[in-house]
Design an enzyme around this catalytic site. Sequence first.
Site, PDB file in Angstrom:
ATOM      1  N   GLY A 201       0.388   8.320   2.058  1.00 48.24           N
ATOM      2  CA  GLY A 201       1.217   7.161   2.418  1.00 48.24           C
ATOM      3  C   GLY A 201       2.610   7.569   2.840  1.00 48.24           C
ATOM      4  O   GLY A 201       2.856   8.735   3.146  1.00 48.24           O
ATOM      5  N   ASN A 202       3.506   6.618   2.888  1.00 49.93           N
ATOM      6  CA  ASN A 202       4.886   6.916   3.274  1.00 49.93           C
ATOM      7  C   ASN A 202       5.833   5.975   2.540  1.00 49.93           C
ATOM      8  O   ASN A 202       5.407   5.088   1.820  1.00 49.93           O
ATOM      9  CB  ASN A 202       5.047   6.804   4.792  1.00 49.93           C
ATOM     10  CG  ASN A 202       4.704   5.415   5.279  1.00 49.93           C
ATOM     11  OD1 ASN A 202       5.436   4.478   5.032  1.00 49.93           O
ATOM     12  ND2 ASN A 202       3.556   5.291   5.943  1.00 49.93           N
ATOM     13  N   ARG A 203       7.128   6.183   2.740  1.00 52.77           N
ATOM     14  CA  ARG A 203       8.134   5.482   1.919  1.00 52.77           C
ATOM     15  C   ARG A 203       8.622   4.166   2.518  1.00 52.77           C
ATOM     16  O   ARG A 203       9.591   3.596   2.026  1.00 52.77           O
ATOM     17  CB  ARG A 203       9.344   6.417   1.698  1.00 52.77           C
ATOM     18  CG  ARG A 203       9.001   7.604   0.823  1.00 52.77           C
ATOM     19  CD  ARG A 203      10.172   8.562   0.737  1.00 52.77           C
ATOM     20  NE  ARG A 203      11.376   7.921   0.246  1.00 52.77           N
ATOM     21  CZ  ARG A 203      12.601   8.443   0.369  1.00 52.77           C
ATOM     22  NH1 ARG A 203      12.749   9.609   0.970  1.00 52.77           N
ATOM     23  NH2 ARG A 203      13.655   7.815  -0.105  1.00 52.77           N
ATOM     24  N   SER A 204       7.975   3.667   3.548  1.00 58.85           N
ATOM     25  CA  SER A 204       8.461   2.423   4.149  1.00 58.85           C
ATOM     26  C   SER A 204       8.342   1.261   3.161  1.00 58.85           C
ATOM     27  O   SER A 204       7.276   1.019   2.596  1.00 58.85           O
ATOM     28  CB  SER A 204       7.658   2.104   5.407  1.00 58.85           C
ATOM     29  OG  SER A 204       8.025   0.836   5.886  1.00 58.85           O
ATOM     30  N   ALA A 268       5.474   1.741   9.576  1.00 59.47           N
ATOM     31  CA  ALA A 268       5.369   3.202   9.551  1.00 59.47           C
ATOM     32  C   ALA A 268       3.880   3.531   9.588  1.00 59.47           C
ATOM     33  O   ALA A 268       3.168   3.322   8.606  1.00 59.47           O
ATOM     34  CB  ALA A 268       6.026   3.747   8.288  1.00 59.47           C
TER      35      ALA A 268
END
Length: 399
Positions: A201-204, A268
């Site tokens: 995943g990502n930090r958005s 993102a």
Amino acid sequence: MHILVGVTGGIAAYKAAGVIRGFTELGHTVKVLPTQNALRFIGATTLEALSHNVVDSDLYTDVDSVKHIALAQEADLIVVAPATAAFIARYANGVADDLLLNVLLATKAKVVVAPAMHTEMWQHPATVANIETLKSRGVKIIEPATGRLTGDDSGPGRLPEPDEIVASALSSVHAQDLSGKTVTIAAGGTREPIDTVRFIGNRSSGKQGIALADAALARGAKVNLIAINIDIDLSRFANVTRVSATAELSTVLDQMLPVSDVIYMPAAVSDYRVANIEPGKLSRHDASELELKLIANPDLLSGLSEKRNALGLKAILVGFAAEVLSSSGNADELKSKANAKLHKKNVELIVANDVSNGAVFDQDSNQVLVVSSSSSIEIQGSKLEVANQIIDETIKLIG
Ligand code: CTP
């Protein structure tokens, strides 16, 4: 905006807490003006904590500062929720006998009143006439909902949910320049499954996308929100589609393309996904290494642009680019990267920001460069202010 929230003495006063929180979460400055009777139902401590401002319901303190005039002048919007029958009667007849009513009589700001009372009181000819008087003077009335009232009875008279009051009040002060337009917003960050319990995943946080959705809603748009792994409460939006992986996002975007006037893509999106997703849970098996094979995801925004052009559709496409620069704050480099993405993805606008120092994630404010084929402007402020200015730039393109 500077918003005053008036609270009057009814059982629904507890719902004012949600209204105050709704406004502060959108980045507005909120002051609360409870009547003395409101404080029998909800404490000043709660109102102060939620508004981040001192609560003063007394007309006769700080008289030297002429505070009813100062409050009346600094307000951009005044929302009274809940409004009792007695308050409505006094307001309609210009009876300024407490701080809230003095402010209301002195203000030039837009006033929104959300009545809440028993059905009999709401339908009484006196209340009906008072409401008509207020409407004729430009006060916006948020009609009460129908449902369970204080006792066993039910009917029209319930205070609508706080999110509805917030959205309705904000729409009364914004130009309805997106009225009749359908705006699709993909907000959040995709997750690519590794097995059934793990993902890449990502930090958005999705906050800029949600701010765009709030701003578009307040300006009269029909908003389709694609929420990608977003945890925050989205109940104020009527059309929310929840997705997780890039493939799901792609399917929903394809459905939205023909019905959208604008598609905003602050999402993102993972550029890669796991080639062989493990059914079940990957076991460690005491291995010292694990290799994951990743394969490229399609560029969804470029794909939307191609489909739009092939099908002769009208949607304006707005991409977002979080850029790591060779040195933080290098404006020329940010502009040239944004321009390169504008052309590569063949979209109308790119909203670029410098994330070289990692500061933007999960923040409530933002600083961006909005680039089109003919202009580039810098915007900074709360994510809601940034959202409104991005919409301003988009409206120039819609014409
Ligand atoms: N985007 C997309 N599909 C992808 C990756 C990104 O639609 N597979 C969209 C994002 O939602 C965003 C825009 O493209 O609106 C720019 O994203 P960014 O990650 O900056 O673009 P990339 O093409 O991945 O460029 P980079 O090489 O800088 O990673």
